[in-house]
Design a protein around this motif. Structure first.
Motif, mmCIF file in Angstrom:
data_model
loop_
_atom_site.group_PDB
_atom_site.id
_atom_site.type_symbol
_atom_site.label_atom_id
_atom_site.label_comp_id
_atom_site.label_asym_id
_atom_site.label_seq_id
_atom_site.Cartn_x
_atom_site.Cartn_y
_atom_site.Cartn_z
ATOM 1 N N LEU A 88 4.751 9.624 5.744
ATOM 2 C CA LEU A 88 5.274 8.508 6.524
ATOM 3 C C LEU A 88 6.243 7.706 5.677
ATOM 4 C CD1 LEU A 88 1.918 7.291 8.104
ATOM 5 C CD2 LEU A 88 3.643 8.773 9.131
ATOM 6 N N ASN A 89 7.252 7.151 6.297
ATOM 7 C CA ASN A 89 8.201 6.271 5.624
ATOM 8 C C ASN A 89 8.263 4.990 6.438
ATOM 9 O OD1 ASN A 89 10.921 4.930 5.627
ATOM 10 N ND2 ASN A 89 11.255 6.303 3.915
ATOM 11 N N PHE A 90 7.952 3.868 5.796
ATOM 12 C CA PHE A 90 8.058 2.574 6.449
ATOM 13 C C PHE A 90 9.122 1.751 5.750
ATOM 14 C CE2 PHE A 90 3.492 3.503 7.389
ATOM 15 C CZ PHE A 90 3.619 3.581 8.774
ATOM 16 N N ALA A 91 10.037 1.175 6.525
ATOM 17 C CA ALA A 91 11.046 0.279 5.968
ATOM 18 C C ALA A 91 10.406 -1.092 5.752
ATOM 19 C CB ALA A 91 12.234 0.171 6.921
ATOM 20 N N VAL A 92 10.769 -1.743 4.659
ATOM 21 C CA VAL A 92 10.276 -3.085 4.348
ATOM 22 C C VAL A 92 11.464 -3.984 4.033
ATOM 23 C CG1 VAL A 92 8.040 -2.242 3.501
ATOM 24 C CG2 VAL A 92 9.910 -2.562 1.888
ATOM 25 N N ASP A 93 11.283 -5.282 4.218
ATOM 26 C CA ASP A 93 12.394 -6.210 3.983
ATOM 27 C C ASP A 93 12.504 -6.643 2.527
ATOM 28 O OD1 ASP A 93 10.116 -7.764 3.960
ATOM 29 O OD2 ASP A 93 10.862 -9.226 5.401
ATOM 30 N N ASP A 126 -2.523 6.644 1.622
ATOM 31 C CA ASP A 126 -3.471 5.977 2.517
ATOM 32 C C ASP A 126 -4.874 6.554 2.330
ATOM 33 O OD1 ASP A 126 -3.895 8.238 4.167
ATOM 34 O OD2 ASP A 126 -2.713 7.466 5.832
ATOM 35 N N PRO A 127 -5.908 5.984 2.965
ATOM 36 C CA PRO A 127 -7.280 6.462 2.758
ATOM 37 C C PRO A 127 -7.514 7.921 3.158
ATOM 38 C CG PRO A 127 -7.336 4.275 3.722
ATOM 39 C CD PRO A 127 -5.893 4.729 3.747
ATOM 40 N N ASP A 128 -6.663 8.485 4.023
ATOM 41 C CA ASP A 128 -6.794 9.892 4.404
ATOM 42 C C ASP A 128 -6.022 10.821 3.469
ATOM 43 O OD1 ASP A 128 -8.437 9.330 6.528
ATOM 44 O OD2 ASP A 128 -7.056 10.020 8.079
ATOM 45 N N GLY A 129 -5.360 10.272 2.451
ATOM 46 C CA GLY A 129 -4.615 11.092 1.509
ATOM 47 C C GLY A 129 -3.173 11.347 1.902
ATOM 48 N N THR A 130 -2.664 10.638 2.896
ATOM 49 C CA THR A 130 -1.277 10.794 3.325
ATOM 50 C C THR A 130 -0.369 9.949 2.441
ATOM 51 O OG1 THR A 130 -2.005 11.095 5.607
ATOM 52 C CG2 THR A 130 0.325 10.551 5.272
ATOM 53 N N LYS A 131 0.671 10.562 1.936
ATOM 54 C CA LYS A 131 1.638 9.831 1.120
ATOM 55 C C LYS A 131 2.502 8.974 2.044
ATOM 56 C CE LYS A 131 4.942 10.512 -2.625
ATOM 57 N NZ LYS A 131 5.625 11.529 -3.441
ATOM 58 N N ILE A 132 2.717 7.735 1.636
ATOM 59 C CA ILE A 132 3.552 6.796 2.386
ATOM 60 C C ILE A 132 4.694 6.368 1.485
ATOM 61 C CG2 ILE A 132 3.670 4.535 3.515
ATOM 62 C CD1 ILE A 132 0.675 4.877 4.176
ATOM 63 N N GLU A 133 5.894 6.520 2.001
ATOM 64 C CA GLU A 133 7.088 6.087 1.289
ATOM 65 C C GLU A 133 7.501 4.738 1.871
ATOM 66 O OE1 GLU A 133 10.670 8.690 -0.097
ATOM 67 O OE2 GLU A 133 10.962 8.210 2.030
ATOM 68 N N LEU A 134 7.682 3.769 1.006
ATOM 69 C CA LEU A 134 8.133 2.441 1.410
ATOM 70 C C LEU A 134 9.596 2.318 1.007
ATOM 71 C CD1 LEU A 134 4.991 0.604 0.079
ATOM 72 C CD2 LEU A 134 5.481 1.188 2.466
ATOM 73 N N TRP A 135 10.435 1.859 1.934
ATOM 74 C CA TRP A 135 11.877 1.867 1.735
ATOM 75 C C TRP A 135 12.470 0.506 2.063
ATOM 76 C CZ3 TRP A 135 15.409 3.611 6.168
ATOM 77 C CH2 TRP A 135 16.748 3.580 5.796
ATOM 78 N N GLU A 136 13.111 -0.095 1.069
ATOM 79 C CA GLU A 136 13.895 -1.297 1.310
ATOM 80 C C GLU A 136 15.357 -0.840 1.396
ATOM 81 O OE1 GLU A 136 15.457 -5.314 -0.929
ATOM 82 O OE2 GLU A 136 13.458 -4.593 -1.461
#
Length: 144
Positions: A88-93, A126-136
């Protein structure tokens, strides 16, 4: 007297109907979906709707400039250490502020990279082992 109109061809022809217009959702399995979505709410701050998922709208200023869809080779290590077939990739401010909030909640940051031309990145699991990419995302240049 005849009137003759000359019409210039349109610069871009209208696209036909019956096409993809965007990403409509991200769906995945979990051993404990309620607990996982509670983690996304409590740790990442994602608003969870009464029906159990999140609806992220793009009608606010500062939203990411694009939703990226991309496939990686099966041998790619980009999603390591996760063994899941997706990331998953979530954009952050504000990546620094967001990472400070995550660290306060006990979330380990795998890596941070501020050198990419498209913006700043960091990765967590995350708790299920999924890598999360955070992107500004890199700020768009101000109009001239």
């Amino acid at each position: 007297m005849a009137l003759c109109l000359l019409l210039a061809p349109a610069a871009h022809a209208a696209e036909p109907t019956g096409r993809i217009t965007g990403v409509g959702g991200i769906f995945f399995k979990s051993k404990d979906p309620k607990a996982l979505m509670a983690w996304y709410r409590d740790v990442l701050g994602i608003k969870i709707e009464a029906w159990g998922g999140a609806a992220m709208t793009y009608d606010a200023p500062g939203h990411p400039p694009a939703v990226i869809v991309n496939a990686f080779r099966e041998t790619s290590g980009y999603m390591n250490p996760s063994t899941r077939e997706f990331m998953l990739n979530f954009a952050v401010d504000d990546l620094s502020a967001f990472l400070d909030r995550l660290k306060a909640k006990g979330v380990a940051v795998l890596k941070r990279d501020d050198s990419d031309p498209s913006g700043k990145f960091a990765w967590i699991i995350d708790p299920d082992g999924t890598k999360i990419e955070l992107w500004e995302p890199k700020p768009e240049p101000a109009p001239k």
